[in-house]
Design a protein around this motif. Structure first.
Motif, PDB file in Angstrom:
ATOM      1  N   ILE A  84       0.801  -1.137   0.060  1.00  0.00           N
ATOM      2  CA  ILE A  84       0.055   0.009   0.034  1.00  0.00           C
ATOM      3  C   ILE A  84       0.969   1.202   0.051  1.00  0.00           C
ATOM      4  O   ILE A  84       0.338   2.234  -0.688  1.00  0.00           O
ATOM      5  CB  ILE A  84      -0.882  -0.121   1.352  1.00  0.00           C
ATOM      6  CG1 ILE A  84      -1.874  -1.221   1.064  1.00  0.00           C
ATOM      7  CG2 ILE A  84      -1.586   1.503   1.235  1.00  0.00           C
ATOM      8  CD1 ILE A  84      -2.927  -1.336   2.096  1.00  0.00           C
ATOM      9  N   SER A  85       2.053   1.228   0.635  1.00  0.00           N
ATOM     10  CA  SER A  85       3.112   2.260   0.763  1.00  0.00           C
ATOM     11  C   SER A  85       4.028   1.830  -0.352  1.00  0.00           C
ATOM     12  O   SER A  85       5.025   1.058  -0.250  1.00  0.00           O
ATOM     13  CB  SER A  85       3.572   2.360   2.123  1.00  0.00           C
ATOM     14  OG  SER A  85       4.525   1.277   2.475  1.00  0.00           O
ATOM     15  N   ASN A  86       3.599   2.457  -1.562  1.00  0.00           N
ATOM     16  CA  ASN A  86       4.593   2.387  -2.583  1.00  0.00           C
ATOM     17  C   ASN A  86       5.315   3.580  -3.008  1.00  0.00           C
ATOM     18  O   ASN A  86       4.879   4.678  -2.470  1.00  0.00           O
ATOM     19  CB  ASN A  86       4.017   1.491  -3.781  1.00  0.00           C
ATOM     20  CG  ASN A  86       2.771   2.358  -4.208  1.00  0.00           C
ATOM     21  OD1 ASN A  86       2.937   3.630  -4.687  1.00  0.00           O
ATOM     22  ND2 ASN A  86       1.591   1.626  -4.050  1.00  0.00           N
ATOM     23  N   PRO A  87       5.961   3.621  -4.138  1.00  0.00           N
ATOM     24  CA  PRO A  87       6.821   5.051  -4.359  1.00  0.00           C
ATOM     25  C   PRO A  87       5.856   6.110  -4.820  1.00  0.00           C
ATOM     26  O   PRO A  87       5.921   7.126  -4.616  1.00  0.00           O
ATOM     27  CB  PRO A  87       7.645   4.576  -5.584  1.00  0.00           C
ATOM     28  CG  PRO A  87       7.883   3.328  -5.290  1.00  0.00           C
ATOM     29  CD  PRO A  87       6.616   2.555  -4.652  1.00  0.00           C
ATOM     30  N   ILE A  88       4.724   5.741  -5.302  1.00  0.00           N
ATOM     31  CA  ILE A  88       3.523   6.736  -5.491  1.00  0.00           C
ATOM     32  C   ILE A  88       2.806   7.216  -4.209  1.00  0.00           C
ATOM     33  O   ILE A  88       2.668   8.403  -4.138  1.00  0.00           O
ATOM     34  CB  ILE A  88       2.572   6.211  -6.526  1.00  0.00           C
ATOM     35  CG1 ILE A  88       3.405   6.024  -7.656  1.00  0.00           C
ATOM     36  CG2 ILE A  88       1.513   7.192  -6.782  1.00  0.00           C
ATOM     37  CD1 ILE A  88       2.500   5.081  -8.762  1.00  0.00           C
ATOM     38  N   THR A  89       2.430   6.274  -3.280  1.00  0.00           N
ATOM     39  CA  THR A  89       1.892   6.671  -1.978  1.00  0.00           C
ATOM     40  C   THR A  89       2.835   7.122  -0.935  1.00  0.00           C
ATOM     41  O   THR A  89       2.036   7.473   0.058  1.00  0.00           O
ATOM     42  CB  THR A  89       0.678   5.589  -1.652  1.00  0.00           C
ATOM     43  OG1 THR A  89       1.793   4.363  -1.269  1.00  0.00           O
ATOM     44  CG2 THR A  89      -0.075   5.148  -3.093  1.00  0.00           C
ATOM     45  N   ILE A  90       3.837   6.885  -0.634  1.00  0.00           N
ATOM     46  CA  ILE A  90       4.822   7.165   0.376  1.00  0.00           C
ATOM     47  C   ILE A  90       4.788   8.693   0.555  1.00  0.00           C
ATOM     48  O   ILE A  90       4.486   9.032   1.704  1.00  0.00           O
ATOM     49  CB  ILE A  90       6.232   6.630   0.074  1.00  0.00           C
ATOM     50  CG1 ILE A  90       5.909   4.803   0.536  1.00  0.00           C
ATOM     51  CG2 ILE A  90       7.211   7.108   1.090  1.00  0.00           C
ATOM     52  CD1 ILE A  90       7.501   4.314   0.372  1.00  0.00           C
ATOM     53  N   PRO A  91       4.984   9.423  -0.148  1.00  0.00           N
ATOM     54  CA  PRO A  91       4.934  10.798   0.019  1.00  0.00           C
ATOM     55  C   PRO A  91       3.629  11.293   0.548  1.00  0.00           C
ATOM     56  O   PRO A  91       3.536  11.976   1.613  1.00  0.00           O
ATOM     57  CB  PRO A  91       5.231  11.697  -1.323  1.00  0.00           C
ATOM     58  CG  PRO A  91       5.893  10.766  -2.138  1.00  0.00           C
ATOM     59  CD  PRO A  91       5.301   9.383  -1.853  1.00  0.00           C
ATOM     60  N   PRO A  92       2.489  11.191   0.083  1.00  0.00           N
ATOM     61  CA  PRO A  92       1.348  11.525   0.883  1.00  0.00           C
ATOM     62  C   PRO A  92       0.966  11.023   2.294  1.00  0.00           C
ATOM     63  O   PRO A  92       0.644  11.556   3.044  1.00  0.00           O
ATOM     64  CB  PRO A  92       0.225  11.332  -0.183  1.00  0.00           C
ATOM     65  CG  PRO A  92       0.600  10.506  -1.371  1.00  0.00           C
ATOM     66  CD  PRO A  92       2.055  10.669  -1.248  1.00  0.00           C
TER      67      PRO A  92
END
Length: 176
Positions: A84-92
């Protein structure tokens, strides 16, 4: 049934055990609970996977696997949910955790931009880590518990609805 749905997505345990890098684990992978699909193993796996998703450290998948071994939860689900925490979702995700932590600690939010450099880690990160860790641990526990409770409830609801369908089918068959 949730079990049938999950069996379609989860890799075969024997295939996992034959992976070249996993031979180091030896007999640890022989524990049937690591691949069993029941309400307990899946709900604990959801707790583990969602908890590790919000931990702001590298090696979340390794942490999820270790927790799955210790808590004897479903290994593939525990490790898979970490994505769920992947390179796209980690920042938000981690920005929201930082803001939540700053709000919880009642500290002012700092303006910052992230640089992948040693100088940034030495000078800027020390100002951010306490609110980030506070918010992350709160979210990890909250979403882990919510995932656990959701799977427990959903699984129970699904089993009861199947019982009701069978009971209704028997009633219809008996009245014919």
């Amino acid at each position: 049934m949730p079990k049938k749905l999950l069996k379609r997505w989860i890799p075969d345990p024997e295939k996992i055990k034959r992976q070249p890098g996993l031979h180091l684990l030896g007999s640890l992978l022989d524990d049937p609970n690591l691949f069993h699909l029941n309400r307990h193993s899946v709900s604990v796996a959801f707790f583990v996977g969602l908890f590790c998703t919000f931990v702001p450290l590298p090696g979340q998948m390794v942490m999820a696997a270790l927790m799955a071994f210790v808590l004897r939860s479903n290994l593939p689900i525990s490790v898979g949910l970490v994505w769920i925490s992947n390179p796209i979702t980690i920042p938000p995700i981690f920005y929201a955790c930082y803001r939540l932590g700053a709000w919880m600690l009642q500290t002012p939010e700092l303006e910052f931009s992230i640089e992948l450099s040693w100088a940034w880690m030495q000078h800027e990160f020390p100002k951010l880590w306490v609110p980030l860790l506070t918010g992350s641990l709160f979210c990890a526990i909250l979403f882990g518990c919510l995932g656990y409770l959701f799977i427990q409830g959903f699984w129970r609801w699904h089993v009861v609805s199947n019982w009701e369908k069978r009971k209704e089918a028997r009633r219809k068959k008996a009245t014919k």
